[in-house]
Motif scaffolding. Structure first.
Motif, PDB file in Angstrom:
ATOM      1  N   SER A 189     -15.470   6.761   4.970  1.00  0.00           N
ATOM      2  CA  SER A 189     -14.732   5.925   5.920  1.00  0.00           C
ATOM      3  C   SER A 189     -15.628   5.194   6.902  1.00  0.00           C
ATOM      4  O   SER A 189     -15.166   4.363   7.672  1.00  0.00           O
ATOM      5  N   GLY A 215       0.801  -1.221   0.000  1.00  0.00           N
ATOM      6  CA  GLY A 215       0.000   0.000   0.000  1.00  0.00           C
ATOM      7  C   GLY A 215       0.829   1.263   0.000  1.00  0.00           C
ATOM      8  O   GLY A 215       0.369   2.318   0.457  1.00  0.00           O
ATOM      9  N   GLY A 224       2.411   4.646  -0.944  1.00  0.00           N
ATOM     10  CA  GLY A 224       1.972   5.764  -1.763  1.00  0.00           C
ATOM     11  C   GLY A 224       0.466   5.911  -1.841  1.00  0.00           C
ATOM     12  O   GLY A 224      -0.025   6.788  -2.567  1.00  0.00           O
ATOM     13  N   GLU A 225      -0.292   5.086  -1.125  1.00  0.00           N
ATOM     14  CA  GLU A 225      -1.750   5.173  -1.141  1.00  0.00           C
ATOM     15  C   GLU A 225      -2.242   5.438   0.265  1.00  0.00           C
ATOM     16  O   GLU A 225      -1.641   5.003   1.246  1.00  0.00           O
ATOM     17  N   ASP A 226      -3.372   6.108   0.362  1.00  0.00           N
ATOM     18  CA  ASP A 226      -3.959   6.453   1.656  1.00  0.00           C
ATOM     19  C   ASP A 226      -4.876   5.319   2.119  1.00  0.00           C
ATOM     20  O   ASP A 226      -6.095   5.469   2.244  1.00  0.00           O
ATOM     21  N   ILE A 227      -4.266   4.163   2.344  1.00  0.00           N
ATOM     22  CA  ILE A 227      -5.028   2.985   2.769  1.00  0.00           C
ATOM     23  C   ILE A 227      -4.252   2.244   3.847  1.00  0.00           C
ATOM     24  O   ILE A 227      -3.059   2.479   4.052  1.00  0.00           O
ATOM     25  N   THR A 228      -4.956   1.370   4.551  1.00  0.00           N
ATOM     26  CA  THR A 228      -4.331   0.498   5.550  1.00  0.00           C
ATOM     27  C   THR A 228      -4.423  -0.936   5.057  1.00  0.00           C
ATOM     28  O   THR A 228      -5.519  -1.428   4.780  1.00  0.00           O
TER      29      THR A 228
END
Length: 396
Positions: free
Chosen positions: A198, A162, A164-168
């Protein structure tokens, strides 16, 4: 008896007798030597050698034990140890012809008389010396430090982590079997969240918003006004609607209905997710979670097949749990009518150590049992023989 079986060449029966003799008299070398003879006849050579050694510990001059151990060692391939035993025999009995012949045969197998075999202690010691000889340590040459090259991640690795991405990224947790939970699995409802949000949208509630007058919201130092605000807020929390200065208090039906529905929904979800247990650990875990919820415990007990009760509890059924089960069977007879109360009582009787549990049943438990058996007889049409058998099992 052991000697008689030896004469009949019944080696297993003789071994059983000598085992008992050794248990009763532990310091008699004869029993060990005789049992060693039986093992020797059965080709259990290691056991024969062990028994003869035990006999010699008690009596080092026991010639028969020495000869039998020599025979066992010879057949195991320990020729040098066997020859040592035979030499001891000849020291004690110089005219022992059998020992002389056996010793000559062993020396013939080992090579010429007096010569050392290939597996002699000296050759073995040389071998160990070669092994234990210190090895020459290689020289360690320090090389100048080189700058570490940054390893670039591939596109697949970046996607997996993940980066560079705004994820978990949720990774699976791998645990060994002995660290995993023993509780039964439960179904969890999955809520769909729209893309870009979210959290799921909350459904509209039936609560009404009460507007407070501006005069009450200003920071007035008058204690009476502040008390009014406090009282009105408390009334709002209780679901009470406030109107003007007349203070006509009316309970909000929407609020009460919402609270009642939420409580019922939680209970329905709890009962709906119940899963039949496989073992006593799962049962006790769920049983403790349902403490104080009689209806949920009754539902949980009703989804268990009566025939599987002995396998579930094995030998882990406790007296307080048994009393609680009997009380639930008595109070909710209709819920168990499909599988029958009789089947549950029979299943409980087949649990291991049940006779010990029956001894600790209280007077109230026995009264419940009598009522349950009367129900089995009149409503479920249980036969008189079955009722009598259940009474004997529960010691009524």
């Amino acid at each position: 008896m052991g000697n008689a079986f030896v004469k009949q060449e019944k080696w297993d029966e003789a071994i059983t007798c000598y085992n008992r003799a050794i248990e009763l008299v532990k310091d008699d070398a004869i029993y060990y030597a005789n049992r060693g003879l039986c093992y020797l006849k059965k080709d259990s050579l290691h056991q024969a050698e062990t028994d003869c050694t035990e006999a010699l510990k008690l009596d080092p001059t026991y010639v028969k034990a020495l000869q039998r151990r020599a025979t066992a060692r010879e057949r195991l391939g320990s020729l040098r140890a066997a020859s040592n035993d035979l030499n001891e025999v000849l020291k004690l009995e110089p005219n022992n012809i059998a020992a002389k012949k056996q010793l000559e045969a062993i020396k013939a197998r080992m090579g010429t008389k007096g010569s050392k075999s290939k597996s002699s202690p000296t050759s073995e010691s040389k071998l160990f010396k070669d092994i234990l000889k210190p090895k020459v340590q290689p020289k360690i040459i320090e090389l100048p430090d080189e700058p570490l090259k940054k390893q670039e991640l591939s596109a697949l690795d970046k996607w997996k982590s993940g980066l560079g991405e705004d994820i978990t990224v949720m990774r699976p947790v791998k645990k060994p079997p002995h660290l995993r939970s023993k509780r039964a699995l439960k179904s969890i409802p999955i809520q769909e969240i729209p893309l870009g949000k979210s959290s799921p949208e909350k459904p509209l509630t039936g609560m009404k918003i009460i507007e407070i007058e501006d005069s009450l919201c200003q920071g007035d130092t008058n204690n009476n006004d502040s008390n009014k605000i406090k009282n009105r807020l408390e009334e709002t929390n209780r679901g009470i609607k406030v109107k003007g200065e007349g203070d006509t208090k009316l309970t909000s039906p929407e609020s009460l209905k919402l609270i009642t529905d939420s409580v019922v929904t939680e209970k329905e979800i709890c009962v709906h997710n119940l899963v039949p247990p496989v073992n006593s650990v799962q049962f006790m875990s769920e049983w403790k979670n349902l403490k104080g919820q009689g209806a949920a415990r009754s539902k949980y007990l009703s989804i268990i097949e009566p025939g599987k009760i002995p396998l579930i509890f094995d030998n882990a059924l406790e007296s307080d749990v048994l009393s609680e089960i009997l009380r639930i069977l008595y109070e909710d007879k209709e819920k168990f009518s499909e599988k029958s109360i009789t089947a549950y009582l029979k299943g409980l009787c087949k649990v291991k150590r049940f006779s010990a549990l029956a001894m600790f049943l209280s007077t109230s438990d026995k009264q419940l049992l009598n009522n349950l058996l009367e129900h089995c007889k009149t409503v479920e049409k249980c036969r008189e023989e079955e009722i009598h058998e259940l009474k004997n099992k529960f010691e009524l």
